[in-house]
Write an enzyme that holds these catalytic residues in place. Sequence first.
Site, short mmCIF file in Angstrom:
data_model
loop_
_atom_site.label_atom_id
_atom_site.label_comp_id
_atom_site.label_asym_id
_atom_site.label_seq_id
_atom_site.Cartn_x
_atom_site.Cartn_y
_atom_site.Cartn_z
NE ARG A 191 32.78 40.05 51.57
CZ ARG A 191 33.41 38.95 51.97
NH1 ARG A 191 34.53 39.05 52.66
NH2 ARG A 191 32.92 37.77 51.70
CG ASP B 36 30.59 37.99 49.02
OD1 ASP B 36 30.36 36.94 48.40
OD2 ASP B 36 30.54 38.08 50.26
NE ARG C 182 32.66 36.62 55.72
CZ ARG C 182 31.34 36.64 55.87
NH1 ARG C 182 30.81 37.35 56.86
NH2 ARG C 182 30.55 35.98 55.06
CG LEU C 183 39.41 42.61 55.28
CD1 LEU C 183 40.69 43.09 55.92
CD2 LEU C 183 39.10 43.48 54.06
CB SER C 184 36.89 36.53 52.89
OG SER C 184 35.65 36.71 53.52
NE ARG D 9 25.12 36.73 49.88
CZ ARG D 9 25.95 37.60 50.42
NH1 ARG D 9 25.49 38.49 51.27
NH2 ARG D 9 27.23 37.57 50.12
NE ARG E 131 32.22 29.51 47.37
CZ ARG E 131 31.63 30.65 47.12
NH1 ARG E 131 30.87 30.77 46.04
NH2 ARG E 131 31.78 31.68 47.92
CG LEU F 245 42.84 49.37 34.97
CD1 LEU F 245 42.76 50.22 36.23
CD2 LEU F 245 41.42 48.89 34.60
CG HIS G 122 29.63 32.37 40.09
ND1 HIS G 122 29.88 33.16 41.19
CD2 HIS G 122 29.48 31.10 40.57
CE1 HIS G 122 29.86 32.40 42.28
NE2 HIS G 122 29.63 31.15 41.94
CD1 TRP H 53 41.51 26.06 45.80
CD2 TRP H 53 40.60 25.06 44.01
NE1 TRP H 53 42.23 26.44 44.68
CE2 TRP H 53 41.70 25.84 43.58
CE3 TRP H 53 39.87 24.34 43.06
CZ2 TRP H 53 42.08 25.91 42.24
CZ3 TRP H 53 40.27 24.41 41.72
CH2 TRP H 53 41.35 25.19 41.32
C1 IPE Z 1 35.46 35.87 49.26
O1 IPE Z 1 34.10 35.61 49.23
C2 IPE Z 1 36.12 35.36 48.03
C3 IPE Z 1 35.76 36.01 46.79
C4 IPE Z 1 34.93 37.02 46.64
C5 IPE Z 1 36.40 35.49 45.62
P1 IPE Z 1 33.45 34.35 49.96
O2 IPE Z 1 32.00 34.44 49.71
O3 IPE Z 1 34.14 33.10 49.53
O4 IPE Z 1 33.81 34.63 51.48
P2 IPE Z 1 33.08 34.21 52.82
O5 IPE Z 1 32.95 32.72 52.80
O6 IPE Z 1 31.73 34.86 52.83
O7 IPE Z 1 33.94 34.73 53.92
C1 IPE Z 2 31.36 35.75 45.12
O1 IPE Z 2 30.01 35.44 45.25
C2 IPE Z 2 32.04 34.95 44.04
C3 IPE Z 2 33.00 33.93 44.53
C4 IPE Z 2 33.33 33.74 45.77
C5 IPE Z 2 33.62 33.09 43.52
P1 IPE Z 2 29.52 34.24 46.16
O2 IPE Z 2 29.47 32.99 45.34
O3 IPE Z 2 30.34 34.14 47.38
O4 IPE Z 2 28.06 34.71 46.51
P2 IPE Z 2 27.31 34.58 47.90
O5 IPE Z 2 28.18 35.17 48.96
O6 IPE Z 2 27.08 33.11 48.13
O7 IPE Z 2 26.03 35.31 47.71
MG MG Z 3 30.18 35.00 49.22
#
Ligand code: IPE
Ligand code: IPE
Ligand code: MG
Length: 240
Positions: A184, A16, A190-192, A20, A67, A127, A33, A65
């Site tokens: 994370r 995650d 959180r675990l999302s 940002r 987004r 692995l 990404h 999806w």
């Molecule tokens: C969780 O991250 C999903 C992945 C890292 C692929 P998100 O950024 O989508 O989760 P939330 O919205 O902060 O909970």
């Molecule tokens: C995690 O990074 C990657 C995916 C969820 C695909 P984010 O895109 O959620 O990055 P932040 O949380 O917005 O910074």
């Molecule tokens: Mg995120």
Amino acid sequence: MSQERAIPKHVAIIMDGNGRWAKQRNKERYEGHIAGVESVRAAVRAAVRNGVEWLTLYAFSTENWGRPTAEVEAIMELFCRTVMGEADDLARQGVRVRIMGERTRFTAKVLEMIDHIERTTAEADKLTLVLAFNYSARREMILATRALAERVSKGEITTDDIDEERFASELMSRGIPDPDFVIRTSGECRLSNFLLWQSSYAELYFPEVLWPDFDEAEFDKAMEEYARRERRYGLVTEDC
Ligand code: IPE
Ligand code: IPE
Ligand code: MG
């Protein structure tokens, strides 16, 4: 006499903070990404070096999806490009790749890439890299429940046959040991919707570092953190 350091057999990472990281640099989210792919490479190298046997990376949740279309398309495109560029090298490093998630909503190209990377790396045995891609823990539990209900209604099993082992055998993670350590990045605690069943007794770790900055040294720091943890599984230990 020094005790051997505990190594987690299975490390699972919620990658995650890409958005940002990009925002801090006045870049578009997708550039975060792209930068995150280097951290994937680093995590794979560090996992192999540390003797971790299973590495699961949360790459795309079912909720993702929702987004903006341009971001989703950029992630899918990046997945395809990364698979094409890395598959042979991963196989050479002894990394077997398994994609975990529902095989729905993907384009034919993405499905082809999933098949390509799983086939190319099938024989590797150092692995196993599990990529959670279009993954939702709640959804996998619903699908497992449906599959078991169907087997009961066909008379193949009885309700008494349903135990933890059988339930786990219907999950998308079948055959994969439970994660010992869930990391994370980006400081979110959180675990999302990630591995909710499988993480019941996992150690959790929430470093502040954003995913594109998670390098091999950060992975090693995480391993040190794991080694300091005492896993009790509801029991009592001698010293307390
Ligand atoms: C969780 O991250 C999903 C992945 C890292 C692929 P998100 O950024 O989508 O989760 P939330 O919205 O902060 O909970
Ligand atoms: C995690 O990074 C990657 C995916 C969820 C695909 P984010 O895109 O959620 O990055 P932040 O949380 O917005 O910074
Ligand atoms: Mg995120």
